[in-house]
Design an enzyme around this catalytic site. Structure first.
Site: not given
Ligand code: ADP
Ligand code: ASP
Ligand code: MG
Length: 832
Positions: A696, A700
């Site tokens: 994750d 980003k």
């Protein structure tokens, strides 16, 4: 008795809800009303596509179409009619029509041929079914009504696929079929789009032909008016899907309307005005969602004369053919032979220009016939080409014609010049231009990719958004469509329902989930939003909600995009690969807000393609929450860039989950116990390994990297996973059962760091060249060291913030802050 004709198009007959509304309008019209209807939205397309596929050998395609249409019509009937005795005859008609289609599928697949006659026969059932449904619904509403078939009313020639009506024969047939009914107080309901050939077979009169059926009947019965009930407020200054501040034109002269229809304004069939020529019957276009609104009047009057331009329309999918050469000068007959050759090939030409030097003739044709045009012209001029009198026949494709229309331009100098400079200011190249000698229309040919921008520029140049006195016809708001109705979607829907009334306004018009969608072009009330949210929470998919429709996400978007929306914003709150869907939304004129990282963190080519489509359609993509939930990280980046600063690197702790875990472990808590607590508090993904893997954070980081110009893929990121090798293949249950096994390892890491005066943080480091994410032991003096709980922190090192980076800190996870961040993006778009 005053006779009025009312036509309901496919867009106004999208589903049971819309049909009920159309029936309400029809039922309230009093004696003398004749109702003309199209097929339900999309049905004609589906029938024709199915038939084509069957004729290419795939009979199951048409069978599937029959199944789908059968189900769709049955569902409409089930929801419109309460009494079984009303449903039964309709159900049988639906089944008969679809059984027959089923049987046809086999025949077409064997013959491998679809004649225009058969195609018309297939398509005619769409209108015939919808007219039967509407007639029965009127009867249920206690209006005497009768289905009258189009073949009993409209007479045409034998040109199947696009037959021309025979005006006199239609006058006679329509009067004979309809007047006796009207005299008895019965409301006739006529399927549009179809008529009878001289031998009595059914033929269609061209796509969108129901408009024409209505005006033909209006003419035959000398009606007081013909009204086309529309899904838009009237005829607008431009296609609202492209130009979001398009306005209703209160009145248009029939010549202006004809010109607009001919040049692509889909809202009116190009030949619909012919039957009313030299008649005093006015044509009205009115919104079926707002039956009291005045809409647009099309008649012989001339109003708004101080506006040189009243509206613009466009025809995409054009090619420009040029016949050029030095030997053409002064040679008679070149133009005649050019158009003669095209006529023999059946190619229709729309815009023609010839320079007075007679060096070239250019004209546009539909892209699909460009090659035929080229071949027939190289044949026709073979001799001249050999003699070098004509250079060659050239074809340029991917073009569109933009038509700028208004009777007021006659005698107003400088209209063409304003069009040119508006386009030039936008860097848009004009490929060709033509002005009719009527001075009613200026047409410019531009590249298809430039068309939306060209339309907006010309619309703005002539201030068409102020037509009719400057009053905005709809409140200034943005229409929001939510994709995904999970926790964030529901929180956001509730926030939008409560959004303040001053400042930019945004309202939810559509919500889409995996099962289907809910849509109301007038805005879903906050009460209904709250109900939908709590039902969804209890596990009820949108397709089964009150007023919900089941559909794939692609079909749901297409259905919603068919409506005229005000500055639509498409909000992606899923975690799916939605790239193609987002491109559709942008191409349909929607701005996009993303909370979903995938479309930007997938393959670089896909992320770029998305930005490319946005650019081509002059739309914006905002995605603040893809990095720091509610924190203004991307916003800050753009502000720095706007202020001419240069961002060298971005470092950050952007995982609330890992932040919580590591700061607790730093305080001496055990890994196993902390992870369990994080799960209880809802800080983690359902499988916490998705957080621990660092994936994750990597996504980003990739999004930030791409802002800086990083051209790599996700696999090019140096990533350190916190899931031990041995735990990667375990089931979730086994992994959770063995959490204690990992405690000693974590204890050692934390102690080592502490002994060195440092703390553990999971950090993303991003530059244009390199992106890495992993565990770091940061100095206690580092700003990252003081982070607490689930807070995020991002540091920008820039030309101006070199030694002392610019830091943004705050809560970086959770549905409430994320929804607030999305809301901020939406209001930003609504305000601009
Ligand atoms: P119907 O099903 O009622 O015949 P259509 O789908 O054929 O309706 O046409 C209506 C659509 O035409 C509108 O939804 C709008 O998107 C589009 N349109 C294109 N140009 C214009 C315009 N100038 N004014 C209004 N609508 C337009
Ligand atoms: N149903 C036909 C079409 O889609 C005719 C109409 O809608 O007017 O073209
Ligand atoms: Mg139409």
């Amino acid at each position: 008795m005053s006779i009025t004709i009312h036509k309901f198009g496919g867009a106004s007959l999208a589903d049971a809800h819309a049909i009920a509304r159309a029936v309400d309008i029809a039922a309230s019209r009093g004696r003398g009303a004749v109702i003309v209807v199209s097929a339900l939205a999309g049905v004609t397309d589906a029938l024709l596509a199915g038939a084509r596929e069957a004729a290419s050998g795939d009979e199951t395609a048409l069978r599937d179409t029959a199944d789908e249409l059968r189900a769709r019509h049955h569902a409409v009937v089930a929801s419109l009619f309460r009494a079984a005795k009303n449903r039964r005859p309709l159900a049988k008609q639906i089944d008969d029509a679809m059984d027959e289609l089923d049987a046809l599928a086999h025949g077409l697949a064997i013959l491998r041929e679809l004649t225009p006659r058969t195609s018309d026969y297939v398509a005619s059932r769409g209108e015939r079914l919808s007219a039967r449904i509407v007639a029965a619904a009127l009867a249920q509403a206690e209006r005497k009504s009768a289905f009258v078939d189009g073949t009993d009313v409209i007479r045409t020639n034998a040109q199947f696929g696009g037959a021309s009506p025979d005006l006199e024969a239609t006058d006679r047939a329509a009067r004979a079929a309809l007047l006796p009914l009207l005299k008895r107080g019965v409301t006739p309901v006529v399927p549009g789009f179809i008529g009878a050939t001289p031998t009595g077979e059914v033929a269609t009169i061209g796509r969108g032909g129901t408009d024409l059926t209505a005006t033909l009947i209006g003419r035959a019965l000398r009606a007081e008016s013909v009204t086309l009930w529309k899904d838009v407020p009237g005829l607008l200054t431009a296609d609202p899907r492209v130009v979001s501040d398009a306005r209703v034109i209160p009145q248009l002269n029939a010549r202006e309307a004809a010109e607009l229809a001919y040049y692509g304004a889909k809202v009116l069939h190009p030949r619909a005005l012919t039957p009313l020529a030299n008649r005093s019957t006015p044509l009205f276009l009115r919104p079926f969602a707002e039956p009291e609104a005045a809409g647009t009047e099309i008649s012989g009057r001339r109003t708004l004369t101080k506006y040189p331009v009243k509206a613009i329309s466009a025809v995409p999918g054009q090619a420009l053919v040029t016949v050029a050469g030095n030997g053409m000068l002064g040679v008679p007959g070149i133009a005649a032979r050019t158009f003669g050759a095209l006529h023999r090939e059946g190619v229709s030409v729309s815009l023609i220009t010839q320079a007075s030097s007679e060096h070239s003739i250019c004209f546009t044709v539909p892209a699909a016939s460009a090659e035929r045009a080229r071949v027939s012209l190289t044949d026709a001029f073979a001799d001249e080409i050999t003699r070098r009198e004509i250079d060659d026949v050239e074809v340029e494709s991917d073009l569109a014609t933009l038509a700028i229309v208004g009777l007021g331009m006659h005698g107003t100098p400088g209209v063409a010049a304003r069009v040119f400079s508006a386009l030039a200011d936008g860097g848009i190249n004009i490929v060709a231009i033509a002005q009719g000698s009527s001075e009613l229309n200026i047409s410019a040919v531009v590249s298809e990719a430039d068309l939306p921008a060209a339309m907006r520029r010309v619309h703005g140049e002539f201030q068409l958004s102020r037509l009719g006195g400057g009053a905005a016809l709809r409140p200034e708001h943005a229409d929001v469509i939510l994709l995904g109705f999970g926790q964030i979607g529901r929180t956001l829907a509730r926030m939008l329902g409560r959004a303040r009334q001053d400042g930019p306004r945004a309202r939810v018009v559509g919500i889409i989930d995996r099962s289907g969608y809910v849509f109301d072009p007038n805005g879903i009330s906050s009460r209904r939003l709250a109900t939908l949210a709590s039902e969804k929470e209890r596990g009820r998919p949108l397709a089964r909600a009150d007023g919900g429709t089941s559909a794939s996400t692609t079909d749901a978007l297409a259905a919603i995009a068919r409506h005229a929306l005000s500055r639509p914003i498409f909000v992606d709150l899923t975690a799916d690969d939605t790239g193609p869907l987002l491109r559709d939304a942008l191409a349909a004129g929607m701005d996009v807000v993303l909370a979903n990282k995938r479309p930007l963190a997938g393959a670089l080519a896909d992320a770029r393609a998305l930005q490319e489509v946005a650019r081509a359609h002059d739309r914006r993509i905002l995605h603040e929450t893809t990095v720091g939930a509610g924190l203004p990280i991307i916003d800050t980046y753009y502000k720095l860039v706007e202020a001419r600063d240069r961002v060298h690197r971005i470092d950050g702790c952007t995982s609330g989950t890992l932040g919580f875990l590591l700061s607790e472990i730093g305080r001496g808590r055990r890994f196993s116990e902390t992870l369990r607590r994080a799960m209880e508090k809802g800080y983690t993904e359902p499988d916490p390994r998705d957080d621990l893997s660092g994936m994750d954070v990597a996504r980003k980081a990739l999004i930030l990297g791409r802002l800086l110009g990083f051209t790599g893929e996700i696999n090019d990121i140096a990533l350190e996973s916190l899931v031990p090798e041995s735990a990667r293949r375990l089931s979730l249950k086994d992994f959770l059962a063995r959490l204690e096994e990992y405690d000693p390892d974590w204890e050692r890491r934390a102690k080592d760091a502490r002994d060195a005066g440092r703390v553990l943080r999971y950090v993303a480091s991003v530059t244009r060249r390199r992106v890495e994410v992993g565990l770091q032991a940061v100095a206690a003096s580092s700003p990252f060291a003081s982070l607490n709980g689930t807070d995020n922190q991002v540091a920008f090192t820039t030309m101006r913030y070199q030694t002392n980076p610019l830091i943004i800190t705050g809560p970086g996870a959770g549905p409430a802050v994320t929804a607030a961040g999305v809301l901020n993006d939406i209001l930003g778009l609504a305000a601009s």
